[in-house]
Write an enzyme that holds these catalytic residues in place. Structure first.
Site, PDB file in Angstrom:
ATOM      1  N   HIS A 181     -20.892  11.103 -25.828  1.00 16.79           N
ATOM      2  CA  HIS A 181     -20.321  12.496 -24.466  1.00 16.79           C
ATOM      3  C   HIS A 181     -19.960  13.777 -25.558  1.00 16.79           C
ATOM      4  O   HIS A 181     -19.286  14.528 -25.472  1.00 16.79           O
ATOM      5  CB  HIS A 181     -19.622  12.062 -23.573  1.00 16.79           C
TER       6      HIS A 181
ATOM      7  N   CYS B 176     -22.613  29.797 -29.279  1.00 18.66           N
ATOM      8  CA  CYS B 176     -23.258  30.428 -27.715  1.00 18.66           C
ATOM      9  C   CYS B 176     -23.813  30.393 -26.981  1.00 18.66           C
ATOM     10  O   CYS B 176     -25.070  29.965 -26.884  1.00 18.66           O
ATOM     11  CB  CYS B 176     -23.084  31.611 -28.996  1.00 18.66           C
TER      12      CYS B 176
ATOM     13  N   CYS C 109     -26.482  33.564 -27.303  1.00 20.40           N
ATOM     14  CA  CYS C 109     -27.515  33.486 -27.779  1.00 20.40           C
ATOM     15  C   CYS C 109     -27.620  32.797 -28.466  1.00 20.40           C
ATOM     16  O   CYS C 109     -29.071  31.857 -29.241  1.00 20.40           O
ATOM     17  CB  CYS C 109     -27.019  34.389 -29.254  1.00 20.40           C
TER      18      CYS C 109
ATOM     19  N   CYS D 292     -18.816  34.232 -30.061  1.00 28.74           N
ATOM     20  CA  CYS D 292     -19.873  34.415 -31.120  1.00 28.74           C
ATOM     21  C   CYS D 292     -19.745  35.629 -31.393  1.00 28.74           C
ATOM     22  O   CYS D 292     -18.796  36.298 -30.809  1.00 28.74           O
ATOM     23  CB  CYS D 292     -20.980  34.248 -30.116  1.00 28.74           C
TER      24      CYS D 292
ATOM     25  N   CYS E  72     -21.815  37.853 -30.843  1.00 30.91           N
ATOM     26  CA  CYS E  72     -22.466  38.473 -30.108  1.00 30.91           C
ATOM     27  C   CYS E  72     -21.653  38.807 -28.548  1.00 30.91           C
ATOM     28  O   CYS E  72     -22.551  39.175 -26.987  1.00 30.91           O
ATOM     29  CB  CYS E  72     -24.026  37.201 -29.690  1.00 30.91           C
TER      30      CYS E  72
HETATM   31  P1  CNA Z   1     -10.679   6.762 -17.362  1.00 35.60           P
HETATM   32  O1  CNA Z   1     -11.452   6.456 -16.108  1.00 35.60           O
HETATM   33  O2  CNA Z   1      -9.158   7.259 -17.557  1.00 35.60           O
HETATM   34  O3  CNA Z   1      -9.908   5.298 -18.005  1.00 35.60           O
HETATM   35  C1  CNA Z   1      -8.962   4.677 -19.214  1.00 35.60           C
HETATM   36  C2  CNA Z   1      -8.870   3.665 -18.958  1.00 35.60           C
HETATM   37  O4  CNA Z   1      -8.330   2.437 -19.760  1.00 35.60           O
HETATM   38  C3  CNA Z   1      -7.984   2.731 -18.348  1.00 35.60           C
HETATM   39  O5  CNA Z   1      -8.456   1.721 -16.966  1.00 35.60           O
HETATM   40  C4  CNA Z   1      -6.279   2.495 -18.370  1.00 35.60           C
HETATM   41  O6  CNA Z   1      -6.659   1.117 -17.612  1.00 35.60           O
HETATM   42  C5  CNA Z   1      -6.380   1.666 -19.770  1.00 35.60           C
HETATM   43  N1  CNA Z   1      -5.949   2.181 -20.880  1.00 35.60           N
HETATM   44  C6  CNA Z   1      -4.846   3.246 -20.648  1.00 35.60           C
HETATM   45  N2  CNA Z   1      -4.220   3.390 -22.100  1.00 35.60           N
HETATM   46  C7  CNA Z   1      -4.229   2.063 -22.613  1.00 35.60           C
HETATM   47  C8  CNA Z   1      -4.364   1.452 -23.701  1.00 35.60           C
HETATM   48  N3  CNA Z   1      -3.468   1.555 -24.120  1.00 35.60           N
HETATM   49  N4  CNA Z   1      -4.300  -0.017 -24.268  1.00 35.60           N
HETATM   50  C9  CNA Z   1      -5.341  -0.861 -23.033  1.00 35.60           C
HETATM   51  N5  CNA Z   1      -5.666   0.301 -21.820  1.00 35.60           N
HETATM   52  C10 CNA Z   1      -5.456   1.386 -21.416  1.00 35.60           C
HETATM   53  O7  CNA Z   1     -11.527   6.934 -18.977  1.00 35.60           O
HETATM   54  P2  CNA Z   1     -12.894   6.521 -19.247  1.00 35.60           P
HETATM   55  O8  CNA Z   1     -13.055   6.763 -21.080  1.00 35.60           O
HETATM   56  O9  CNA Z   1     -13.350   5.501 -18.728  1.00 35.60           O
HETATM   57  O10 CNA Z   1     -13.540   7.303 -18.690  1.00 35.60           O
HETATM   58  C11 CNA Z   1     -15.005   8.392 -19.049  1.00 35.60           C
HETATM   59  C12 CNA Z   1     -14.134   9.813 -19.726  1.00 35.60           C
HETATM   60  C13 CNA Z   1     -12.537   9.911 -20.264  1.00 35.60           C
HETATM   61  C14 CNA Z   1     -15.129  10.078 -20.509  1.00 35.60           C
HETATM   62  O11 CNA Z   1     -15.999  11.076 -20.367  1.00 35.60           O
HETATM   63  C15 CNA Z   1     -13.751  10.823 -21.825  1.00 35.60           C
HETATM   64  O12 CNA Z   1     -14.493  12.233 -23.048  1.00 35.60           O
HETATM   65  C16 CNA Z   1     -13.015  10.932 -21.135  1.00 35.60           C
HETATM   66  N6  CNA Z   1     -11.407  11.572 -21.530  1.00 35.60           N
HETATM   67  C17 CNA Z   1     -11.733  11.478 -23.266  1.00 35.60           C
HETATM   68  C18 CNA Z   1     -10.221  11.430 -23.834  1.00 35.60           C
HETATM   69  C19 CNA Z   1     -10.994  10.744 -25.465  1.00 35.60           C
HETATM   70  O13 CNA Z   1     -10.815  12.079 -25.702  1.00 35.60           O
HETATM   71  N7  CNA Z   1      -9.503  10.594 -25.680  1.00 35.60           N
HETATM   72  C20 CNA Z   1      -9.385  11.446 -23.009  1.00 35.60           C
HETATM   73  C21 CNA Z   1      -9.628  11.710 -21.709  1.00 35.60           C
HETATM   74  C22 CNA Z   1     -10.869  11.366 -21.459  1.00 35.60           C
END
Ligand code: CNA
Length: 253
Positions: A127, A135, A138, A159, A161
Site C-alpha cells: 500500500h 505533485c 506537475c 510543490c 507549482c
Molecule cells: P485492520 O483491518 O485494522 O486489522 C488489524 C488486525 O490486527 C485486527 O484484526 C486486530 O485484531 C489485529 N491486531 C491489532 N493489534 C494487535 C496486536 N497487538 N497483536 C495482534 N493482533 C493485533 O488492518 P489491516 O492491516 O488488516 O488493514 C489493512 C489496511 C490498514 C492497510 O491498508 C493499511 O495501510 C492500513 N493501516 C495501516 C496502519 C499502519 O501503517 N500502521 C495503521 C492503520 C491502518
C-alpha cells in the site's frame, strides 16, 4: 489487550523447520508502537468520522475524497509519522528471521515504514508509503525529506507549482505498486505463509495471501478472529509481541 497465551508447539516446530517464508503483515504489528489500526474496537474506523469530520470512515483513504478535501489525510499522516514511534518487538523479530535467511518475501500493508526502521532489508509495501511523493499538478517526484516539514505538522505539502504533493500511499481507487502486483500475478513458490496482525479484509492482498493458505502450511497470528481463520493450518489469537517473544525463544535461539 488479550492475555498472553502459550503458542502451540506444533506451530513453533513448523516455524523452526521452515525457510523461504512468505510473511504478510498488517496494522496489528504496529499497534503496540502507538499507531492505531483500522478495525479493532477504538480503531481508526470507529473514530475517523468524528475526529476528522469525514462523511464515512474510508473517506480518509479514498482518492476521490482526497481530491475534494485532502486535509484529513494530512492530519492523520502527522499522527502516524510522529517521530518517536519506534518499531515493535515483532518488527525486530522479523529482522532476525530475515537475517537467519528464513524469509523469502515480506509483504506489508502498512504505510508506517516501521519494518525498514527496524532493519528489515527487503520489504514490499503493497500500500505504498511516505518515502516518496508526487505533485498532483506537475507530476514532479519528491523524497520524504522534501515534504516531511509540513507533513509532520499535519499541514498540506505544496510543490513550487502550487500543486499538492501526495505521498505515495495507495488510496482506495488507486493501483498498487508494481513490486506487489508482479508477486500477485506470479505467485512465487514459498514454503510457509505467516500472516501477522491483519483482518484480511483489504483486497487484493487478502486474496493473494489466502490463495496460498490452503496449498501450503500456513500460520495466522492475530488478536481477533478473521473471516478466514479456517483456511490456516494454525491460528493463534493473541498479542504479536508476545508471539514474537515466544518465537524468538523457540525458533531463533
Ligand atoms: P485492520 O483491518 O485494522 O486489522 C488489524 C488486525 O490486527 C485486527 O484484526 C486486530 O485484531 C489485529 N491486531 C491489532 N493489534 C494487535 C496486536 N497487538 N497483536 C495482534 N493482533 C493485533 O488492518 P489491516 O492491516 O488488516 O488493514 C489493512 C489496511 C490498514 C492497510 O491498508 C493499511 O495501510 C492500513 N493501516 C495501516 C496502519 C499502519 O501503517 N500502521 C495503521 C492503520 C491502518
Amino acid at each position: 489487550m488479550s492475555q498472553n497465551k502459550t503458542l502451540n508447539p506444533d506451530l513453533l516446530k513448523l516455524l523452526k523447520e521452515s525457510g523461504n517464508i512468505l510473511v504478510v503483515t498488517g496494522a496489528g504489528i504496529s499497534t503496540s508502537a502507538g499507531i492505531i489500526d483500522f478495525r479493532s474496537p477504538g480503531g481508526l474506523y470507529s473514530v475517523a468520522v468524528e475526529r476528522y469530520n469525514l462523511p464515512y470512515p474510508e473517506a480518509i483513504f479514498d482518492i476521490a475524497y482526497f481530491h475534494k478535501n485532502p486535509a484529513p489525510f494530512f492530519r492523520l499522516s502527522a499522527e502516524l509519522l510522529l517521530a518517536d514511534i519506534k518499531p515493535t518487538p515483532c518488527h525486530h523479530f522479523l529482522v532476525d528471521l530475515e537475517a537467519k535467511g528464513k524469509i523469502g518475501i515480506l509483504v506489508t500493508q502498512n504505510i508506517d515504514m516501521l519494518h525498514e526502521k527496524a532493519g528489515s532489508k527487503h520489504v514490499i509495501e503493497c500500500h505504498g508509503s511516505y518515502r516518496t511523493g508526487r505533485c498532483l499538478s506537475c507530476g514532479k517526484r519528491f523524497e520524504y525529506k522534501d515534504f516531511s516539514g509540513p507533513l509532520l505538522k499535519g499541514e498540506i505539502p505544496y510543490c513550487k507549482c502550487g500543486g499538492i504533493i501526495k505521498p505515495d500511499v495507495v488510496f482506495f481507487g488507486e493501483s498498487l505498486p508494481e513490486s506487489f502486483m508482479s508477486l500477485f500475478y506470479r505467485r512465487p513458490k514459498v514454503d510457509l505463509l505467516l500472516v501477522l496482525g491483519t483482518s484480511l479484509t483489504v483486497q487484493p492482498v487478502s486474496s493473494f495471501a489466502l490463495d496460498y493458505a490452503p496449498r501450503i502450511p500456513s500460520i495466522l497470528v492475530n488478536r481477533d478472529p478473521t473471516p478466514y481463520d479456517g483456511r490456516f493450518s494454525y491460528v493463534h489469537h493473541g498479542e504479536l509481541d508476545d508471539f514474537a517473544q515466544q518465537a524468538w525463544d523457540n525458533v531463533l535461539r
